[in-house]
Design a protein around this motif. Structure first.
Motif, PDB file in Angstrom:
ATOM      1  N   LYS A 384       0.833  -1.212   0.000  1.00  0.00           N
ATOM      2  CA  LYS A 384       0.000   0.000   0.000  1.00  0.00           C
ATOM      3  C   LYS A 384       0.864   1.257   0.000  1.00  0.00           C
ATOM      4  O   LYS A 384       0.541   2.247  -0.685  1.00  0.00           O
ATOM      5  CB  LYS A 384      -0.938   0.011   1.202  1.00  0.00           C
ATOM      6  CG  LYS A 384      -1.895   1.209   1.204  1.00  0.00           C
ATOM      7  CD  LYS A 384      -2.853   1.150   2.383  1.00  0.00           C
ATOM      8  CE  LYS A 384      -3.816   2.345   2.358  1.00  0.00           C
ATOM      9  NZ  LYS A 384      -3.145   3.647   2.511  1.00  0.00           N
ATOM     10  N   LYS A 385       1.968   1.221   0.727  1.00  0.00           N
ATOM     11  CA  LYS A 385       2.851   2.389   0.757  1.00  0.00           C
ATOM     12  C   LYS A 385       3.396   2.679  -0.635  1.00  0.00           C
ATOM     13  O   LYS A 385       3.511   3.853  -1.050  1.00  0.00           O
ATOM     14  CB  LYS A 385       4.006   2.157   1.740  1.00  0.00           C
ATOM     15  CG  LYS A 385       4.895   3.380   1.902  1.00  0.00           C
ATOM     16  CD  LYS A 385       5.878   3.223   3.043  1.00  0.00           C
ATOM     17  CE  LYS A 385       6.701   4.499   3.225  1.00  0.00           C
ATOM     18  NZ  LYS A 385       7.640   4.421   4.351  1.00  0.00           N
ATOM     19  N   GLN A 386       3.726   1.630  -1.395  1.00  0.00           N
ATOM     20  CA  GLN A 386       4.235   1.823  -2.752  1.00  0.00           C
ATOM     21  C   GLN A 386       3.144   2.350  -3.688  1.00  0.00           C
ATOM     22  O   GLN A 386       3.378   3.246  -4.496  1.00  0.00           O
ATOM     23  CB  GLN A 386       4.799   0.507  -3.298  1.00  0.00           C
ATOM     24  CG  GLN A 386       5.967  -0.052  -2.499  1.00  0.00           C
ATOM     25  CD  GLN A 386       7.109   0.938  -2.367  1.00  0.00           C
ATOM     26  OE1 GLN A 386       7.600   1.471  -3.358  1.00  0.00           O
ATOM     27  NE2 GLN A 386       7.531   1.206  -1.132  1.00  0.00           N
ATOM     28  N   VAL A 387       1.959   1.783  -3.563  1.00  0.00           N
ATOM     29  CA  VAL A 387       0.829   2.231  -4.384  1.00  0.00           C
ATOM     30  C   VAL A 387       0.529   3.703  -4.106  1.00  0.00           C
ATOM     31  O   VAL A 387       0.357   4.516  -5.028  1.00  0.00           O
ATOM     32  CB  VAL A 387      -0.417   1.366  -4.112  1.00  0.00           C
ATOM     33  CG1 VAL A 387      -1.652   1.958  -4.790  1.00  0.00           C
ATOM     34  CG2 VAL A 387      -0.184  -0.062  -4.591  1.00  0.00           C
ATOM     35  N   ASP A 388       0.468   4.042  -2.828  1.00  0.00           N
ATOM     36  CA  ASP A 388       0.154   5.423  -2.456  1.00  0.00           C
ATOM     37  C   ASP A 388       1.236   6.395  -2.914  1.00  0.00           C
ATOM     38  O   ASP A 388       0.943   7.543  -3.282  1.00  0.00           O
ATOM     39  CB  ASP A 388      -0.048   5.525  -0.942  1.00  0.00           C
ATOM     40  CG  ASP A 388      -1.329   4.855  -0.481  1.00  0.00           C
ATOM     41  OD1 ASP A 388      -2.149   4.465  -1.344  1.00  0.00           O
ATOM     42  OD2 ASP A 388      -1.519   4.700   0.743  1.00  0.00           O
ATOM     43  N   TYR A 389       2.488   5.946  -2.883  1.00  0.00           N
ATOM     44  CA  TYR A 389       3.572   6.792  -3.386  1.00  0.00           C
ATOM     45  C   TYR A 389       3.330   7.101  -4.863  1.00  0.00           C
ATOM     46  O   TYR A 389       3.416   8.266  -5.296  1.00  0.00           O
ATOM     47  CB  TYR A 389       4.919   6.082  -3.205  1.00  0.00           C
ATOM     48  CG  TYR A 389       6.122   6.921  -3.607  1.00  0.00           C
ATOM     49  CD1 TYR A 389       6.989   7.424  -2.636  1.00  0.00           C
ATOM     50  CD2 TYR A 389       6.411   7.198  -4.945  1.00  0.00           C
ATOM     51  CE1 TYR A 389       8.101   8.191  -2.994  1.00  0.00           C
ATOM     52  CE2 TYR A 389       7.507   7.967  -5.314  1.00  0.00           C
ATOM     53  CZ  TYR A 389       8.347   8.466  -4.333  1.00  0.00           C
ATOM     54  OH  TYR A 389       9.431   9.236  -4.682  1.00  0.00           O
ATOM     55  N   ILE A 390       3.021   6.084  -5.648  1.00  0.00           N
ATOM     56  CA  ILE A 390       2.784   6.286  -7.081  1.00  0.00           C
ATOM     57  C   ILE A 390       1.613   7.236  -7.313  1.00  0.00           C
ATOM     58  O   ILE A 390       1.649   8.071  -8.214  1.00  0.00           O
ATOM     59  CB  ILE A 390       2.524   4.928  -7.774  1.00  0.00           C
ATOM     60  CG1 ILE A 390       3.817   4.098  -7.802  1.00  0.00           C
ATOM     61  CG2 ILE A 390       1.989   5.128  -9.194  1.00  0.00           C
ATOM     62  CD1 ILE A 390       3.635   2.685  -8.306  1.00  0.00           C
TER      63      ILE A 390
END
Length: 496
Positions: A384-390
């Protein structure tokens, strides 16, 4: 009061549900994953080659490549342009297809209204791959000369560069691209098994034939076609990973003991236990390990026991602070593999994280990283942290998906998006004239909705310059795994 088993379970249930509610309250989502999902699938319409259908939604795109294959007397109309150019590269197109299919197989039930669009995106590719594999022991693996194409900047509708057709056969093998094509056809056959059983059987029969060709005539396609496919899509990792990956998908699609026996006897020689931890269009080892671990975890195929350990090793390499962590992250928290189109590795990794978390949850298992226990929930948190970063939670407060959020890249490295569409400028813009648009500082006139660009650098910086293809170019294989990940989060947060 006597403490009964029922009381213990009731108290445990209350603790778990309260904790879960508290976690949800502390970490509310700031993103519309459903909107991002819709756009991530829509992107593929902007990459279409061939005759566009009446329901084409990305309407600034028009027909292109309508004579592809004619110089070899074959029909190779259709398929996808891989990125911001006008070439149809079979290797990344097949991987894109496999990942779109895997996204639907794992999370299609969560896509609701977008499921039909996802299947359409897959079929646009498989219809082309069926054409490319129509002749036995032959696969057409590329349409267009990349060097000549890259010397031009022109809309796909205006293409006048040579549409060179490249193929592999018995005399010029290409195990890597052939086995990936088999994986694409096999995985897609599972997608259409219920909704279109006849098409599904066609795909599976072709997958079986193509894999047999890949295995029998071994060699890397970039050895024989080096001048055309390198450095664009060289097979740097060899072809062993594709053989394992292809066999894994055929085992899943056929349930035949033949493929299970193949994996058991040849898995180690094909690199099943190698320590590589990058999943991409070139290297499929990690994906194969995760996929085969499912057969052990959920279908109790005991002979695949080792793949749980291989998958765990990959997970441990990703977890920050874990004893075996090998992964670099930017100061803003983005997983960073390589400076060229880094987000392709981020989207593929996040898909594996949520998918493996699903397998672990269903089998009531965890990952042990040298004594550090990593739960499925932990994996989802990392993803989720990676998705939200994108999607915008980054130091630049910028979405790296075009058309999502209030701020996103305006000058992506994409010929069609950067030039006026045929609708507004019907006159042809030739090869050299197009560079005026490429070098322009003005935003692209056409919005390639859903496109995920290459992404920021190791220091979270992004220049939004059209000429910087490493940061500004989108690609089909970057979007494909993100479709499944977004479907999972959209469903988890009740948006779909």
């Amino acid at each position: 009061m006597a403490i009964t088993t029922t009381t213990i379970f009731l108290n445990l249930f209350l603790i778990l549900t309260t904790t879960s509610a508290a976690v949800r309250h502390r970490h509310p989502t700031t993103h519309n994953y459903h909107d991002a999902l819709t756009k991530s699938i829509l992107f593929f319409e902007g990459q279409r080659s061939g005759k566009l259908p009446p329901n084409q939604r990305m309407n600034w795109r028009k027909n292109s490549g309508l004579s592809d294959g004619s110089n070899m007397k074959v029909d190779l109309v259709g398929g996808y342009y891989d990125a911001g150019d006008n070439i149809k590269f079979g290797f990344p197109m097949a991987f894109t297809t496999t990942m779109l299919s895997w996204s639907v197989l794992e999370f299609g039930g969560m896509m609701k209204s977008e499921l039909g669009n996802a299947k359409t995106a897959i079929r646009w590719a498989t219809d082309y791959l069926l054409k490319a594999t129509k002749q036995p022991d032959t696969i057409y693996v590329q349409v267009g000369d990349a060097n000549k194409d890259h010397a031009c900047w022109e809309r796909p509708e205006d293409m006048d560069t040579q549409r060179t057709v490249l193929k592999i056969d018995k005399n010029n093998p290409g195990t890597d691209v052939a086995a990936e094509t088999a994986a694409a056809l096999a995985s897609a056959s599972l997608v259409f098994r219920k909704s279109d059983p006849i098409y599904s059987k066609i795909l599976l029969r072709r997958a079986i034939r193509v894999f047999a060709f890949a295995d029998k005539y071994r060699g890397s396609y970039s050895d024989g076609l080096k001048n055309y496919v390198c450095p664009f899509y060289c097979s740097y990792s060899g072809f062993q990973d594709e053989l394992l990956w292809g066999a894994a998908w055929l085992q899943k699609a056929t349930r035949s003991p033949m493929y299970l026996s193949y994996i058991q006897s040849k898995g180690q020689s094909l690199g099943a236990d190698e320590s590589d931890n990058t999943f991409s269009w070139d290297n499929k080892h990690v994906g194969a390990r995760i996929l085969l671990s499912k057969a052990f975890l959920l279908q109790k195929v005991q002979s695949l026991h080792d793949y749980k350990g291989h998958a765990d090793s990959f997970i441990c390499s990703l977890v920050p602070g874990a004893p075996f962590s090998q992964t670099q992250y930017t100061p803003g928290g983005l997983l960073f593999k390589m400076p060229d189109s880094n987000l392709q590795y981020v989207t593929s990794t996040t898909f594996l994280l949520v998918t493996y978390a699903k397998y672990l949850t269903k089998s009531h298992k965890v990952v042990n990283c040298g004594g550090m226990i990593v739960t499925p929930r932990h994996l989802r948190t990392i993803a989720k942290k990676q998705v939200d970063y994108i999607l915008g939670d980054n130091p630049l407060k910028m979405s790296f998906m075009v058309g999502y959020g209030p701020r996103y890249p305006q000058r992506i490295h994409h010929r069609g998006a950067s030039m006026p569409s045929v609708s507004t400028h019907p006159a042809k813009i030739d090869c050299g004239a197009g560079f005026a648009f490429m070098h322009s500082e003005t935003p692209n006139p056409n919005v390639l909705v859903g496109a995920i660009v290459g992404g920021p650098d190791l220091h979270d910086q992004y220049t939004d310059e059209r000429s910087d293809y490493s940061q500004a170019e989108p690609a089909t294989y970057t979007n494909a795994p993100f479709v499944g990940t977004l479907a999972y989060f959209a469903h988890s947060f009740g948006q779909i």
